[in-house]
Design a protein around this motif. Structure first.
Motif, short mmCIF file in Angstrom:
data_model
loop_
_atom_site.label_atom_id
_atom_site.label_comp_id
_atom_site.label_asym_id
_atom_site.label_seq_id
_atom_site.Cartn_x
_atom_site.Cartn_y
_atom_site.Cartn_z
N GLN A 186 0.82 -1.22 0.00
CA GLN A 186 0.00 0.00 0.00
C GLN A 186 0.85 1.27 0.00
OE1 GLN A 186 -3.15 -0.10 3.03
NE2 GLN A 186 -2.80 -2.29 3.21
N PHE A 187 2.15 1.13 0.32
CA PHE A 187 3.04 2.29 0.35
C PHE A 187 3.75 2.51 -1.00
CE2 PHE A 187 2.34 1.11 4.65
CZ PHE A 187 2.49 2.25 5.43
N SER A 188 3.59 1.60 -1.91
CA SER A 188 4.32 1.68 -3.18
C SER A 188 3.62 2.62 -4.16
CB SER A 188 4.42 0.29 -3.81
OG SER A 188 4.93 0.38 -5.12
N LEU A 189 4.41 3.29 -4.98
CA LEU A 189 3.83 4.14 -6.03
C LEU A 189 3.01 3.31 -7.01
CD1 LEU A 189 6.61 6.77 -6.89
CD2 LEU A 189 4.45 7.16 -5.70
N ARG A 235 9.78 6.58 -9.55
CA ARG A 235 9.83 5.51 -8.56
C ARG A 235 11.17 5.54 -7.83
NH1 ARG A 235 6.40 1.38 -9.28
NH2 ARG A 235 7.95 -0.22 -8.91
N ALA A 236 11.11 5.28 -6.54
CA ALA A 236 12.32 5.23 -5.71
C ALA A 236 12.73 3.77 -5.49
CB ALA A 236 12.05 5.91 -4.38
N LEU A 292 13.68 6.38 0.07
CA LEU A 292 12.49 7.02 -0.51
C LEU A 292 12.86 8.10 -1.53
CD1 LEU A 292 10.35 7.41 2.75
CD2 LEU A 292 10.34 5.55 1.09
N THR A 293 14.13 8.20 -1.85
CA THR A 293 14.59 9.22 -2.79
C THR A 293 14.39 8.77 -4.23
OG1 THR A 293 16.24 10.01 -1.21
CG2 THR A 293 16.55 10.63 -3.52
N SER A 294 13.72 9.58 -4.99
CA SER A 294 13.53 9.31 -6.43
C SER A 294 14.67 9.95 -7.22
CB SER A 294 12.20 9.91 -6.91
OG SER A 294 11.12 9.40 -6.18
N PRO A 295 15.03 9.37 -8.35
CA PRO A 295 16.02 10.04 -9.21
C PRO A 295 15.39 11.28 -9.85
CG PRO A 295 15.12 8.11 -10.30
CD PRO A 295 14.57 8.09 -8.90
N LEU A 296 16.21 12.29 -10.09
CA LEU A 296 15.69 13.48 -10.77
C LEU A 296 15.40 13.12 -12.23
CD1 LEU A 296 18.06 16.27 -9.38
CD2 LEU A 296 15.61 16.01 -8.91
N PRO A 297 14.19 13.34 -12.70
CA PRO A 297 13.82 12.95 -14.08
C PRO A 297 14.24 14.03 -15.09
CG PRO A 297 11.90 13.83 -12.95
CD PRO A 297 13.04 13.89 -11.96
#
Length: 467
Positions: free
Chosen positions: A53-56, A246-247, A445-450
Motif C-alpha cells: 500500500q506504500f508503493s507508487l 519511482r524510488a 524514498l529518494t527518487s532520481p531526478l527525471p
C-alpha cells in the motif's frame, strides 16, 4: 508550502504493529546471527500486502478538481509552466514560484525559512504529490492548488506585487496563449480596462493599494479577479503534471510482491528496473530493519502512510518554537484565513457546483486539536529536502528522529493560544542502532531526478533564456 517535515505520530499504530507477529519476533531472538540476517527478509503474505500500500504502484489517479475545469487541460498546463518560472511577474523581477520550489531540490528551496522579496514566515514544502492534498500550505489556509498559487503573488515577502500589476503583466506577456486557454479577450475594451487600472492596486496590499482597489469600478474588480484566478488555475494544471519517479523503495516492494507470487506459483509481474534483483539485493539489512521500525515500534506509518507517505491531516507534534512571541497557531489560524478567502471552492471564481465542495461545506473550524497543528508532509525524497519542520528547526533526519525519541510538549501561552494545544506524542525510546536503521530506510524514498521529464523544468535555464 514549507520544508519537508518528518512528522511521526504515535496514536494510531496498534494495528500496524501486527506487521511483526510475536511468534516471528521470538524466533528472531532465538536465531543465530547469520540466521537473523537472512530471516529479516522474511515477510508473510499479509505483511507484503500491507507494505504494498506504500508503493507508487498503488498510487491512485489524481483526484478530480471540481473548482478548476481546466485542471487537466494541456494548454493550461503549458501556460502554467510559463507562469511558474517567470520572474518578470514579481515586483523586483527576480522572484517566481521556482524561487521557493526548485525542481533540482524536489520543489523545495533548501532554506530554513523561504526567501522571496523578503523573508517569509515558514519554509517551502515540496509540490510533489500536493495535487492529492485537499489543503495547501502548512496550515491548510487554501483549499486548492490554484488558490494556493495566488497567495505568494500579493505577499509582500514573496512576489510583493499587486493583483492589478500581476494581471496587466500577464496579459502583456502571454496574450495569445491566455486566450487560447481561457477564451478571447475583448480587444476593443482590453486597452481601456488596463488603462483604468491605477497601480499598484490590491484588496490585500498596503493602505494605498487597498484604496486604489476600492476606487475601481466593481465590474473592473471582477474582471481582474477573473483573470487573476485563471492564472492560478493554469499554474495548478501545470503542477498536476509533476510526477514522482519511482524510488528504490518501490522496487523493493515490487520485488517482495514478485517473490511472494513465485512462492505461490503465481505468475510474477516484475518492473523493468530491478527485474533482475531480489528484495535482498535491493535493501540492506539495516534498511529492512528501518522499514520494520517505520511501521512497527516507531509508529511513523500512523501519519505517514499510503504511496505518498502522508495522510494530509493536521497534527501538533511539539516542534520547538523559534520565537516565544510568535508561536505557531497552525490549523487554528488556517481555518480562519480559509473562511475569509475569496478564491475557495465555494467562491464566485470557482468552477464547481457548490454541492461538490464538501471539504469547505463541512470544514472543522474550532477545537484544541487545531491549535498549532500542521499538515503531515510527504516523506518522499525526505533525505534530499533538509532542513526539516516548518521553520527548518532541524538540520538532519537524526535530529528529527531525536525529537520524536524525546518529545517535549508544545508551548502553551494563554495569551497567544485560545486552548491548550492537543498533543499525544509519546517517547519512541529507540536505541542509537535503531535510529541509524530508521535513517537508512528513509534514504530509500529518494527518487532520481527525471532530467528528461519536460514538466519538471530541469531545463529551466534554457527555458528562461528562450522566454
Amino acid at each position: 508550502m514549507k520544508k519537508t517535515l518528518l512528522h511521526i505520530c504515535f496514536a494510531f499504530a496498534s494495528a500496524l504493529s501486527a506487521l511483526v507477529p510475536a511468534a516471528y519476533a521470538q524466533a528472531q531472538e532465538q536465531a543465530q546471527p547469520q540466521d537473523k540476517q537472512a530471516g529479516i527478509y522474511t515477510f508473510t503474505g499479509a505483511d507484503i500486502e500491507f507494505l504494498a500500500q506504500f508503493s507508487l504502484s498503488r498510487l491512485k489517479p489524481l483526484p478530480p478538481a471540481a473548482s478548476n475545469r481546466l485542471a487537466d487541460d494541456l494548454r493550461a498546463a503549458q501556460l502554467g509552466k510559463k507562469l511558474f518560472f517567470d520572474e518578470s511577474l514579481s515586483r523586483n523581477k527576480q522572484v517566481s514560484c521556482r524561487t521557493c520550489h526548485q525542481p533540482e531540490l524536489y520543489f523545495t528551496d533548501g532554506k530554513k525559512v523561504s526567501l522571496g522579496v523578503g523573508l517569509t514566515f515558514r519554509g517551502s514544502p515540496t509540490l510533489l504529490g500536493a495535487a492529492y492534498s485537499p489543503w495547501q500550505f502548512w496550515d491548510g489556509r487554501k483549499d486548492s492548488l490554484w488558490s494556493q498559487a495566488l497567495g505568494p503573488v500579493e505577499d509582500s515577502h514573496e512576489f510583493n506585487t499587486s493583483r492589478g500589476e500581476y494581471v496587466r503583466a500577464l496579459l502583456r506577456a502571454y496574450p495569445a496563449l491566455y486566450q487560447e486557454v481561457f477564451g478571447p479577450l475583448d480587444e476593443e475594451t482590453l486597452p481601456q480596462k488596463l488603462a483604468q487600472l491605477t497601480l499598484p492596486a490590491s484588496p490585500l496590499g498596503n493602505e494605498a493599494q487597498i484604496k486604489r482597489w476600492q476606487a475601481l469600478p466593481e465590474a473592473l474588480q471582477t474582471w481582474v479577479n477573473r483573470v487573476f484566478s485563471n492564472a492560478g488555475k493554469a499554474i495548478m494544471a501545470y503542477e498536476r503534471r509533476l510526477q514522482l519517479p519511482r524510488a528504490r523503495f518501490d522496487y523493493f516492494i515490487d520485488a517482495l510482491v514478485a517473490e511472494d507470487d513465485l512462492n505461490q506459483e503465481a505468475k510474477p509481474v516484475l518492473p523493468a528496473w530491478g527485474a533482475d534483483k531480489t528484495a535482498a539485493q535491493l535493501f540492506s539489512p539495516s534498511e529492512v530493519r528501518g522499514l520494520r521500525l517505520f511501521v512497527g515500534k516507531g509508529n511513523c506509518a500512523s501519519c505517514h502512510n499510503g504511496p505518498l507517505f502522508t495522510n494530509y491531516e493536521f497534527h501538533n507534534i511539539g516542534a520547538p518554537e523559534p520565537l516565544d512571541n510568535r508561536v505557531e497557531l497552525g490549523r487554528y489560524q488556517g481555518v480562519k484565513l480559509l473562511a475569509q478567502d475569496e478564491f475557495t471552492c465555494l467562491s464566485a471564481f470557482s468552477d464547481a457546483d457548490k454541492g461538490a465542495c464538501d471539504e469547505m461545506r463541512f470544514l472543522k473550524v474550532s477545537g484544541p486539536e487545531l491549535v498549532g497543528a500542521l499538515k503531515t508532509p510527504t516523506l518522499r525524497n525526505i533525505a534530499k529536502t533538509a532542513p526539516y519542520m516548518q521553520f527548518g528547526q532541524f538540520a538532519s533526519l537524526k535530529e528529527v528522529i531525536g525529537h520524536y525519541n524525546q518529545p517535549s510538549p508544545p508551548v502553551y501561552n494563554r495569551q497567544l493560544h485560545p486552548n491548550r494545544p492537543h498533543f499525544d506524542i509519546l517517547p519512541l525510546k529507540l536505541t542509537e542502532e535503531e535510529i541509524a536503521d530508521l535513517q537508512a530506510f528513509l534514504q530509500t524514498l529518494t527518487s532520481p531526478l527525471p532530467k528528461e521529464d519536460p514538466w519538471w523544468g530541469l531545463e529551466i535555464q534554457q527555458f528562461t533564456q528562450a522566454h
